[in-house]
Design a protein around this motif. Structure first.
Motif, PDB file in Angstrom:
ATOM      1  N   UNK A   1     -18.965 -48.246 -22.255  1.00 23.67           N
ATOM      2  CA  UNK A   1     -19.582 -48.248 -23.583  1.00 23.67           C
ATOM      3  C   UNK A   1     -20.836 -47.382 -23.598  1.00 23.67           C
ATOM      4  N   UNK A   2     -21.666 -47.510 -22.582  1.00 23.12           N
ATOM      5  CA  UNK A   2     -22.909 -46.744 -22.524  1.00 23.12           C
ATOM      6  C   UNK A   2     -22.651 -45.246 -22.409  1.00 23.12           C
ATOM      7  N   UNK A   3     -21.603 -44.890 -21.669  1.00 24.33           N
ATOM      8  CA  UNK A   3     -21.293 -43.481 -21.455  1.00 24.33           C
ATOM      9  C   UNK A   3     -20.317 -42.921 -22.482  1.00 24.33           C
ATOM     10  N   UNK A   4     -19.799 -43.798 -23.349  1.00 24.82           N
ATOM     11  CA  UNK A   4     -18.852 -43.405 -24.391  1.00 24.82           C
ATOM     12  C   UNK A   4     -17.613 -42.733 -23.793  1.00 24.82           C
ATOM     13  N   UNK A   5     -17.013 -43.373 -22.800  1.00 25.25           N
ATOM     14  CA  UNK A   5     -15.802 -42.864 -22.147  1.00 25.25           C
ATOM     15  C   UNK A   5     -14.781 -44.000 -22.054  1.00 25.25           C
ATOM     16  N   UNK A   6     -13.537 -43.661 -21.821  1.00 21.28           N
ATOM     17  CA  UNK A   6     -12.513 -44.693 -21.632  1.00 21.28           C
ATOM     18  C   UNK A   6     -11.803 -44.561 -20.290  1.00 21.28           C
ATOM     19  N   UNK A   7     -12.326 -43.707 -19.428  1.00 21.96           N
ATOM     20  CA  UNK A   7     -11.827 -43.569 -18.060  1.00 21.96           C
ATOM     21  C   UNK A   7     -13.013 -43.342 -17.135  1.00 21.96           C
ATOM     22  N   UNK A   8     -12.974 -43.972 -15.953  1.00 22.90           N
ATOM     23  CA  UNK A   8     -14.039 -43.783 -14.977  1.00 22.90           C
ATOM     24  C   UNK A   8     -13.466 -43.794 -13.564  1.00 22.90           C
ATOM     25  N   UNK A   9     -14.068 -43.038 -12.660  1.00 27.00           N
ATOM     26  CA  UNK A   9     -13.629 -43.070 -11.260  1.00 27.00           C
ATOM     27  C   UNK A   9     -14.077 -44.351 -10.588  1.00 27.00           C
ATOM     28  N   UNK A  10     -13.331 -44.775  -9.573  1.00 26.98           N
ATOM     29  CA  UNK A  10     -13.640 -45.989  -8.819  1.00 26.98           C
ATOM     30  C   UNK A  10     -13.701 -45.647  -7.336  1.00 26.98           C
ATOM     31  N   UNK A  11     -14.712 -46.190  -6.646  1.00 22.21           N
ATOM     32  CA  UNK A  11     -14.829 -46.003  -5.204  1.00 22.21           C
ATOM     33  C   UNK A  11     -14.883 -47.368  -4.529  1.00 22.21           C
ATOM     34  N   UNK A  12     -14.544 -47.388  -3.265  1.00 21.74           N
ATOM     35  CA  UNK A  12     -14.618 -48.603  -2.460  1.00 21.74           C
ATOM     36  C   UNK A  12     -15.364 -48.267  -1.179  1.00 21.74           C
ATOM     37  N   UNK A  13     -16.604 -48.755  -1.080  1.00 25.66           N
ATOM     38  CA  UNK A  13     -17.468 -48.407   0.051  1.00 25.66           C
ATOM     39  C   UNK A  13     -17.610 -46.889   0.192  1.00 25.66           C
TER      40      UNK A  13
END
Length: 221
Positions: free
Chosen positions: A28-40
């Motif tokens: 919502x803050x970035x006005x996007x509907x897709x984001x990258x995800x990382x694990x450690x």
């Protein structure tokens, strides 16, 4: 043009341990509907707004989503065309970039920045005329077409080809550095090429600019 030249760090990745609520707030803050995800720190994939809604409870971590995330990516030294290929193949609006040396997440390339880079690479906004041809596949020679154009004192700035396998033809679109195309058209006709159309800058440039601006506005929605 390579990925490292158009990469952006403004879209910080989510962590696999972040909750669905945290992810929704970030989107919502970035006005996007897709984001990258990382694990450690290791790139996992791209998560969408729709996938977050699969969580039973928004306070559950993203790792509770029982679907395989799309995992498009390119490396820092990847060409712009590889970025576009990844975006089209996975149907995403962002393409994460990993370092060449150790595959560490480095940032993303958005659809908007990719299109802007493509327009610069291919002289879309440069002045000049457009020629569209159709050539039998067996007779196609880009070298000959370029030679014909240059024989009239005009230089091709960019060339696009689309192969029609069913009809064994090649559709060729050429951007030149000149608005004066009459001499080129006469020469091309002598070589029996099928001319689909030609566009002078004064009638084409404004239309192209309007279409490009409209596309940019659509991407920003």
């Amino acid at each position: 043009m390579i990925a490292s030249e158009i990469i952006s760090n403004h879209l910080k990745p989510l962590n696999y341990t972040d909750t669905g609520e945290m992810a929704l707030l970030a989107m919502h803050e970035l006005n996007v509907n897709q984001m990258p995800v990382v694990n450690n720190g290791v790139y996992v994939g791209i998560i969408s707004l729709e996938e977050i809604t699969l969580l039973k409870h928004l306070n559950d971590p993203l790792l509770e989503i029982h679907t395989s995330l799309k995992r498009p990516y390119v490396h820092e030294s990847s060409h712009l065309f590889d970025v576009m290929k990844a975006a089209l193949e996975y149907n995403v609006r962002i393409v994460p970039v990993l370092t060449d040396s150790d595959d560490v997440y480095a940032g993303v390339i958005s659809a908007e920045s990719c299109l802007k880079a493509f327009s610069e690479l291919n002289s879309i906004v440069d002045e000049g005329g457009i020629i569209e041809l159709t050539v039998p596949l067996k007779d196609f020679s880009l070298t000959e077409i370029v030679r014909i154009i240059e024989s009239n004192g005009v230089y091709p700035l960019a060339c696009y080809t689309n192969i029609d396998q069913m009809n064994a033809k090649v559709n060729v679109t050429i951007k030149t550095n000149s608005n004066e195309l009459s001499a080129i058209m006469t020469t091309i006709e002598r070589y029996n090429y099928e001319i689909n159309g030609f566009y002078h800058e004064d009638e084409y440039r404004e239309d192209m600019k309007e279409r490009y601006d409209a596309l940019m506005r659509f991407i920003n929605i």
